[in-house]
Design an enzyme around this catalytic site. Structure first.
Site, PDB file in Angstrom:
ATOM      1  N   LYS A 267     -48.779  33.355 -36.632  1.00 52.02           N
ATOM      2  CA  LYS A 267     -47.770  32.474 -36.021  1.00 52.02           C
ATOM      3  C   LYS A 267     -48.074  32.345 -34.533  1.00 52.02           C
ATOM      4  CE  LYS A 267     -43.929  30.283 -34.983  1.00 52.02           C
ATOM      5  NZ  LYS A 267     -43.768  28.849 -35.323  1.00 52.02           N
TER       6      LYS A 267
ATOM      7  N   CYS B 221     -47.520  22.149 -29.900  1.00 51.47           N
ATOM      8  CA  CYS B 221     -46.195  22.468 -30.448  1.00 51.47           C
ATOM      9  C   CYS B 221     -45.199  21.381 -30.057  1.00 51.47           C
ATOM     10  CB  CYS B 221     -45.700  23.816 -29.927  1.00 51.47           C
ATOM     11  SG  CYS B 221     -43.966  24.087 -30.350  1.00 51.47           S
TER      12      CYS B 221
HETATM   13  C1  DHB Z   1     -43.606  25.430 -33.651  1.00 56.78           C
HETATM   14  C2  DHB Z   1     -43.974  24.271 -34.293  1.00 56.78           C
HETATM   15  C3  DHB Z   1     -45.266  23.809 -34.187  1.00 56.78           C
HETATM   16  O1  DHB Z   1     -45.689  22.675 -34.817  1.00 56.78           O
HETATM   17  C4  DHB Z   1     -46.173  24.512 -33.435  1.00 56.78           C
HETATM   18  O2  DHB Z   1     -47.417  24.053 -33.326  1.00 56.78           O
HETATM   19  C5  DHB Z   1     -45.808  25.681 -32.792  1.00 56.78           C
HETATM   20  C6  DHB Z   1     -44.511  26.137 -32.911  1.00 56.78           C
HETATM   21  C7  DHB Z   1     -42.236  25.914 -33.744  1.00 56.78           C
HETATM   22  O3  DHB Z   1     -41.315  25.097 -33.668  1.00 56.78           O
HETATM   23  O4  DHB Z   1     -42.056  27.134 -33.865  1.00 56.78           O
END
Ligand code: DHB
Length: 312
Positions: free
Chosen positions: A47, A130
């Site tokens: 993540k 993001c």
């Molecule tokens: C999140 C969503 C994304 O598409 C990303 O690249 C990084 C984080 C999020 O909202 O946590």
């Protein structure tokens, strides 16, 4: 029957299978990462992390329907130190991609430096795309003025294999310009594409949005984004230096979808929405489906057809 080779090489990084998870999906906690270590996935992407742990946005923040998903998670993660110490404790049997998504350029420099200190990380996936964070700084993937200087600074100290997770682009000119920037640096790979930003899915019965943060707006993933993923992969394949590998991401739910990503130029693929829907068994199913297609087509490996999409 000939043996079919479904391994992959990302600019020299060997994956036992060309299929892995997309960052964000079931790769945040100790349990989720352990499940991935024990799975068929050919690599693990963590993540996207920040320096400090984050709870993320209010729930509900993820919703899926038959052909898509919408999310506004807000970067919930356990902080870089958790990911580094988790990996330190574990026996690692496949490449590990640490996804980094600092809230500022300075935070990203710091996170890349920290990642460089760990021998358990195979590569860094620097997330410049993001869509769900409302901070002072513009998303770097869409900032054609700042990105060159930013990447130049990263390579002043970075020694790890490093790739960049890109947002989708909708104009050829943007892809060409971004490729010209990336071609100047010793980048290992790009991952195309992150979710389509600022989509809106609604429930007409309830006359309401389906997720709570940002008045229901969020990043769109799933089958409906596949044509945009394929377009970005194929255009980057034409404009990027040939030693920069492309990891395809977006709209994969079958072996056929993987075949299409590779035909457009991907060296490996990531599974987001479908992994969320189906769980850890998705990797083995997709591997079987991909092998079935390659057998029928008489291809013995990914390299036999990678990037060989025909025009009329
Ligand atoms: C999140 C969503 C994304 O598409 C990303 O690249 C990084 C984080 C999020 O909202 O946590």
């Amino acid at each position: 029957m000939k043996k079919i080779d479904t391994t992959a090489s990302i600019n020299g990084i060997k994956l036992p299978l060309c299929i892995m998870n997309a960052s964000g999906v079931l790769c945040t906690t100790e349990q989720e990462l352990s499940n991935l270590l024990n799975s068929f996935s050919g690599g693990i992407v963590t993540k996207s992390c920040t320096y400090k742990p984050r709870k993320g946005n209010v729930i509900p923040r993820y919703f899926e329907w038959n052909i898509g998903s919408i999310n506004s998670m807000g970067l919930p993660n356990l902080g870089i130190n958790f990911y580094l110490s988790f990996l330190e404790k574990k026996k690692i049997n496949k490449p590990i991609f640490l996804s980094i998504s600092g809230l500022s350029k300075e935070e990203n420099y710091f996170l890349v430096k920290k990642a460089n200190e760990s021998s358990k990380i195979t590569a860094i996936e620097l997330n410049l795309s993001c869509p769900n964070i409302v901070e002072k700084e513009k998303m770097l993937g869409y900032d054609f003025y700042q990105i060159s200087n930013f990447i130049e600074n990263i390579f002043k100290f970075n020694k790890k294999p490093l790739g960049i997770k890109l947002p989708p682009y909708f104009r050829e000119e943007h892809i060409k310009n971004m490729a010209l920037v990336l071609n100047q640096f010793p980048i290992f790979f790009v991952t195309c594409i992150n979710s389509l930003p600022n989509g809106l899915f609604i429930d007409p019965m309830k006359e309401s949005v389906v997720i709570r943060p940002k008045k229901g707006f969020g990043g769109i993933g799933g089958s409906i984004i596949k044509p945009f993923a394929l377009a970005n992969i194929h255009k980057f394949y034409t404009y990027l230096r040939k030693d920069i590998s492309i990891i395809g991401c977006g709209g994969i739910s079958s072996g056929k979808d993987i075949f299409e990503h590779i035909l457009c130029g991907a060296s490996a693929v990531q599974i987001g929405t479908q992994f969320m829907k189906e769980g850890i068994s998705v990797f083995e199913r997709l591997k079987k489906e991909l092998i079935f297609i390659l057998e029928k087509k008489n291809y013995s490996s990914i390299n036999s057809f990678k990037g060989k999409l025909k025009n009329f």
